[in-house]
Design a protein around this motif. Structure first.
Motif, PDB file in Angstrom:
ATOM      1  N   SER A  13       0.853  -1.189   0.000  1.00 31.36           N
ATOM      2  CA  SER A  13       0.000   0.000   0.000  1.00 31.36           C
ATOM      3  C   SER A  13       0.891   1.242   0.000  1.00 31.36           C
ATOM      4  N   TYR A  14       0.257   2.424  -0.076  1.00 28.26           N
ATOM      5  CA  TYR A  14       1.015   3.660   0.046  1.00 28.26           C
ATOM      6  C   TYR A  14       1.776   3.684   1.365  1.00 28.26           C
ATOM      7  N   ALA A  15       1.124   3.259   2.422  1.00 27.60           N
ATOM      8  CA  ALA A  15       1.766   3.254   3.741  1.00 27.60           C
ATOM      9  C   ALA A  15       2.970   2.315   3.754  1.00 27.60           C
ATOM     10  N   GLY A  16       2.866   1.174   3.107  1.00 26.19           N
ATOM     11  CA  GLY A  16       3.987   0.241   3.035  1.00 26.19           C
ATOM     12  C   GLY A  16       5.147   0.808   2.242  1.00 26.19           C
ATOM     13  N   ARG A  17       4.837   1.438   1.099  1.00 23.59           N
ATOM     14  CA  ARG A  17       5.892   2.060   0.306  1.00 23.59           C
ATOM     15  C   ARG A  17       6.499   3.238   1.053  1.00 23.59           C
ATOM     16  N   ALA A  18       5.674   3.997   1.762  1.00 22.24           N
ATOM     17  CA  ALA A  18       6.191   5.115   2.559  1.00 22.24           C
ATOM     18  C   ALA A  18       7.146   4.615   3.636  1.00 22.24           C
ATOM     19  N   GLN A  19       6.806   3.489   4.246  1.00 26.89           N
ATOM     20  CA  GLN A  19       7.676   2.925   5.274  1.00 26.89           C
ATOM     21  C   GLN A  19       9.014   2.483   4.678  1.00 26.89           C
ATOM     22  N   LEU A  66       0.975  13.025  -6.627  1.00 30.17           N
ATOM     23  CA  LEU A  66      -0.420  13.317  -6.328  1.00 30.17           C
ATOM     24  C   LEU A  66      -0.568  14.401  -5.282  1.00 30.17           C
ATOM     25  N   VAL A  67       0.428  14.525  -4.414  1.00 27.88           N
ATOM     26  CA  VAL A  67       0.414  15.520  -3.342  1.00 27.88           C
ATOM     27  C   VAL A  67       1.785  16.172  -3.298  1.00 27.88           C
ATOM     28  N   ALA A  68       1.836  17.463  -2.963  1.00 26.29           N
ATOM     29  CA  ALA A  68       3.111  18.166  -2.878  1.00 26.29           C
ATOM     30  C   ALA A  68       4.022  17.487  -1.859  1.00 26.29           C
ATOM     31  N   TRP A  69       5.307  17.392  -2.182  1.00 25.83           N
ATOM     32  CA  TRP A  69       6.260  16.686  -1.331  1.00 25.83           C
ATOM     33  C   TRP A  69       6.386  17.347   0.041  1.00 25.83           C
ATOM     34  N   ASP A  70       6.271  18.669   0.100  1.00 30.69           N
ATOM     35  CA  ASP A  70       6.306  19.357   1.401  1.00 30.69           C
ATOM     36  C   ASP A  70       5.166  18.887   2.290  1.00 30.69           C
ATOM     37  N   LYS A  76       2.172  13.973  10.758  1.00 32.46           N
ATOM     38  CA  LYS A  76       0.866  13.335  10.561  1.00 32.46           C
ATOM     39  C   LYS A  76      -0.260  14.196  11.109  1.00 32.46           C
ATOM     40  N   SER A  77       0.010  14.948  12.180  1.00 36.79           N
ATOM     41  CA  SER A  77      -1.017  15.820  12.757  1.00 36.79           C
ATOM     42  C   SER A  77      -1.418  16.939  11.803  1.00 36.79           C
ATOM     43  N   MET A  78      -0.569  17.207  10.817  1.00 38.74           N
ATOM     44  CA  MET A  78      -0.871  18.241   9.821  1.00 38.74           C
ATOM     45  C   MET A  78      -1.302  17.629   8.492  1.00 38.74           C
ATOM     46  N   GLY A  79      -1.579  16.321   8.483  1.00 36.68           N
ATOM     47  CA  GLY A  79      -2.069  15.660   7.287  1.00 36.68           C
ATOM     48  C   GLY A  79      -0.991  15.054   6.413  1.00 36.68           C
ATOM     49  N   GLY A  80       0.239  15.048   6.882  1.00 36.75           N
ATOM     50  CA  GLY A  80       1.337  14.499   6.099  1.00 36.75           C
ATOM     51  C   GLY A  80       1.636  13.055   6.456  1.00 36.75           C
TER      52      GLY A  80
END
Length: 156
Positions: A13-19, A66-70, A76-80
């Motif tokens: 998933s995105y979360a797995g790739r992010a990890q 799909l989303v800005a890298w910044d 995570k509390s700010m949606g990142g």
């Protein structure tokens, strides 16, 4: 970066790739950045490959994110996704190398820089014959001085 293509990305998933991006790629970059300054062009390329892998699961640059890298690098509390901003991390490690240069005397490379470029001068001189990495480390002292000023104001 060849390792990116070998990861079974279709099942992640995105979360797995992010990890994977966070732990493996940024871990390697983090290690090397503590030893020497990574050129901005290399950091940009690594960031592009990480973005591409995160969004599409492939190890080559394919499409716009799909989303800005910044936003992705924000907490995570700010949606990142709380990924490391490698450009900011590189600046921090440059400041660390500069701090080491100012405060540690036990390392061979620090003795060498002091003997050949700084020569006991304060403020540190800018040397035109030094390599870009030495110049950047010496210029990182400005960041360290600024942080120390902020800390001393905070303590007062």
């Amino acid at each position: 970066m060849a390792g990116i293509n070998s990861w079974p990305s279709r099942k992640l998933s995105y979360a797995g790739r992010a990890q994977l991006v966070q732990t493996v790629l940024f871990g390697v970059q983090s290690y090397w950045a503590q030893l020497f300054i990574i050129p901005a062009k290399v950091i940009k390329l690594i960031g592009e490959l990480c973005r591409s892998y995160l969004w599409s699961g492939v190890g080559h640059i394919t499409k716009k994110a799909l989303v800005a890298w910044d936003k992705v690098c924000s907490p995570k509390s700010m949606g990142g996704m709380r990924l490391i901003n490698m450009q900011l991390w590189n600046k921090a490690t440059t400041a660390k190398l500069s701090w080491d240069l100012a405060h540690k005397e036990d390392k061979l490379w620090i003795k060498w820089v002091h003997n050949f470029y700084i020569k006991g001068k304060n403020p540190w001189p800018e040397s035109k014959q030094a390599s870009w990495m030495i110049r950047k480390t010496i210029n990182g002292k400005h960041v360290v001085d600024h942080i120390q000023q902020l800390r001393s104001k905070k303590e007062v």
